[in-house]
Scaffold this motif. Sequence first.
Motif: not given
Length: 186
Positions: A109-134
């Motif tokens: 799992q990934v923890v994203l910290v202290n990032i100014k601009k974050l872009y999640i691509s259109d090919d990412v679905d909720w299930k994958l995002l929920d599983e991989k981004i803590k």
Amino acid sequence: MSSQEKKTYTIRGLDPELYKTFSETAKKLGLSVGEFMNEAMRALLTTISFTGEVGQKIGKEASKLLSEFIKSSRKSLKEAVESVKNTIVISGIEELDISRNDLEDIDKQVVLVNIKKLYISDDVDWKLLDEKIKSIKMVNEISIPNHIPKLLFAKKCFMVKRIIVRSEKREEVSSQNVSNSISDEQ
């Protein structure tokens, strides 16, 4: 004082064991002790100021619970630190684009910290995002596709200034802007 100037503060009366655990946790989260302290102070002040009297009661109870947790539950704290070991912390980036392939290629799992601009691509679905981004912490702006559930996504966020929900793909917007510019020039 500018954000580049750093001032040193001395804090007396800190519990040495608590400070050691605090600084170790900061390192495991990929933060400096100062950054982690700023976030802890910000979170406590937010809790205390939460709607007047109710906030004060919640703040007092939260402080009591935190104190009890630290005193009586070193095992729980160690377990929490162990769970952090099973994550990848990515921090201190100006702009980051995350695609489906990026998330599929990572084994933790990934923890994203202290990032100014974050872009999640259109090919990412909720299930994958929920599983991989803590969790996502301290981000100025996040752009997500409209098929990602906003409130579920927002539950992963802490100290995020703005979440933008896109209805079109970034590439299409860019090509539209280019064609609009060309037709404007003619």
